[in-house]
Design a protein around this motif. Structure first.
Motif, mmCIF file in Angstrom:
data_model
loop_
_atom_site.group_PDB
_atom_site.id
_atom_site.type_symbol
_atom_site.label_atom_id
_atom_site.label_comp_id
_atom_site.label_asym_id
_atom_site.label_seq_id
_atom_site.Cartn_x
_atom_site.Cartn_y
_atom_site.Cartn_z
ATOM 1 N N SER A 1 -24.448 0.034 -0.585
ATOM 2 C CA SER A 1 -25.390 1.100 -0.231
ATOM 3 C C SER A 1 -24.897 2.446 -0.726
ATOM 4 O O SER A 1 -25.686 3.284 -1.174
ATOM 5 N N LEU A 2 -23.587 2.666 -0.642
ATOM 6 C CA LEU A 2 -23.028 3.903 -1.190
ATOM 7 C C LEU A 2 -23.237 3.963 -2.698
ATOM 8 O O LEU A 2 -23.600 5.012 -3.249
ATOM 9 N N TRP A 3 -23.019 2.829 -3.384
ATOM 10 C CA TRP A 3 -23.273 2.765 -4.825
ATOM 11 C C TRP A 3 -24.742 3.037 -5.129
ATOM 12 O O TRP A 3 -25.072 3.738 -6.086
ATOM 13 N N ALA A 4 -25.639 2.454 -4.330
ATOM 14 C CA ALA A 4 -27.077 2.660 -4.546
ATOM 15 C C ALA A 4 -27.427 4.138 -4.417
ATOM 16 O O ALA A 4 -28.204 4.676 -5.220
ATOM 17 N N LEU B 1 -25.368 6.673 -4.873
ATOM 18 C CA LEU B 1 -24.773 7.362 -6.017
ATOM 19 C C LEU B 1 -25.622 7.187 -7.277
ATOM 20 O O LEU B 1 -25.872 8.152 -8.013
ATOM 21 N N LEU B 2 -26.100 5.966 -7.505
ATOM 22 C CA LEU B 2 -26.952 5.716 -8.676
ATOM 23 C C LEU B 2 -28.257 6.508 -8.596
ATOM 24 O O LEU B 2 -28.761 6.995 -9.616
ATOM 25 N N LEU B 3 -28.809 6.643 -7.399
ATOM 26 C CA LEU B 3 -30.032 7.426 -7.222
ATOM 27 C C LEU B 3 -29.772 8.897 -7.519
ATOM 28 O O LEU B 3 -30.595 9.571 -8.167
ATOM 29 N N ILE B 4 -28.632 9.396 -7.091
ATOM 30 C CA ILE B 4 -28.263 10.786 -7.381
ATOM 31 C C ILE B 4 -28.094 10.985 -8.886
ATOM 32 O O ILE B 4 -28.579 11.967 -9.451
ATOM 33 N N VAL B 5 -27.429 10.046 -9.547
ATOM 34 C CA VAL B 5 -27.240 10.126 -10.996
ATOM 35 C C VAL B 5 -28.590 10.118 -11.716
ATOM 36 O O VAL B 5 -28.797 10.880 -12.671
ATOM 37 N N ALA B 6 -29.508 9.274 -11.273
ATOM 38 C CA ALA B 6 -30.841 9.233 -11.896
ATOM 39 C C ALA B 6 -31.556 10.575 -11.735
ATOM 40 O O ALA B 6 -32.193 11.064 -12.683
ATOM 41 N N CYS C 1 -31.162 -0.733 -12.326
ATOM 42 C CA CYS C 1 -30.264 -0.533 -11.176
ATOM 43 C C CYS C 1 -30.863 -1.016 -9.858
ATOM 44 O O CYS C 1 -30.275 -1.847 -9.164
ATOM 45 N N HIS C 2 -32.008 -0.484 -9.502
ATOM 46 C CA HIS C 2 -32.594 -0.780 -8.195
ATOM 47 C C HIS C 2 -32.926 -2.271 -8.051
ATOM 48 O O HIS C 2 -32.611 -2.888 -7.024
ATOM 49 N N THR C 3 -33.539 -2.835 -9.062
ATOM 50 C CA THR C 3 -33.901 -4.255 -9.011
ATOM 51 C C THR C 3 -32.665 -5.137 -8.921
ATOM 52 O O THR C 3 -32.649 -6.121 -8.176
ATOM 53 N N THR C 4 -31.624 -4.781 -9.657
ATOM 54 C CA THR C 4 -30.379 -5.556 -9.603
ATOM 55 C C THR C 4 -29.773 -5.502 -8.211
ATOM 56 O O THR C 4 -29.332 -6.530 -7.671
ATOM 57 N N LEU C 5 -29.761 -4.324 -7.598
ATOM 58 C CA LEU C 5 -29.217 -4.202 -6.245
ATOM 59 C C LEU C 5 -30.037 -5.009 -5.232
ATOM 60 O O LEU C 5 -29.480 -5.603 -4.302
ATOM 61 N N ILE C 6 -31.344 -5.053 -5.416
ATOM 62 C CA ILE C 6 -32.188 -5.863 -4.531
ATOM 63 C C ILE C 6 -31.886 -7.349 -4.715
ATOM 64 O O ILE C 6 -31.781 -8.096 -3.739
#
Length: 132
Positions: free
Chosen positions: A64-67, A69-74, A100-105
């Motif tokens: 969730s922290l990675w998710a 962070l990835l959202l912030i980067v986007a 990113c999002h689909t992979t995390l799901i």
């Protein structure tokens, strides 16, 4: 297996399922609220949880922290490429959601299936080692 250890194993599995479910809730239904649930479980239940639950709690908390962070980067990429009024916004948003999002799901769905089966799961690439 004696009844006491069986009850502990069931409780550990239920906590693992709850953690994985909250992870998917965080990504797909109620972002932020799901993370608060994950953080609360991680902070309050992790120390006394069984190995299976600890494994799943660690995986979903740090994923969730990675998710996030990835959202912030986007969002930073969108701003740097011309802001939210730019056509580049759609390129970044579509790339983010389809990769990113689909992979995390998908990782979360596999994690939930493993939790339901009573097995540990380590997220590929971003997962932390488990002791389960």
């Amino acid at each position: 297996m004696d009844p006491t250890s069986e009850a502990v194993a069931e409780e550990s599995q239920a906590l693992a399922v709850a953690a994985e479910s909250l992870y998917l809730v965080n990504l797909m239904i109620v972002p932020g609220v799901g993370f608060l649930g994950i953080a609360w479980l991680w902070l309050t239940k992790r120390k006394q949880a069984g190995a299976l639950a600890r494994c799943h709690l660690d995986q979903v908390f740090f994923a969730s922290l990675w998710a996030g962070l990835l959202l912030i980067v986007a969002n930073i990429a969108i701003i740097l490429l011309g802001g939210y009024d730019s056509p580049n916004t759609w390129v970044v948003a579509i790339l983010y959601f389809t990769t990113c999002h689909t992979t995390l799901i998908c990782f979360g769905a596999i994690g939930l299936a493993r939790a339901l089966a009573g097995k540990p799961y380590r997220f590929p690439l971003i997962g932390r080692p488990c002791d389960a």
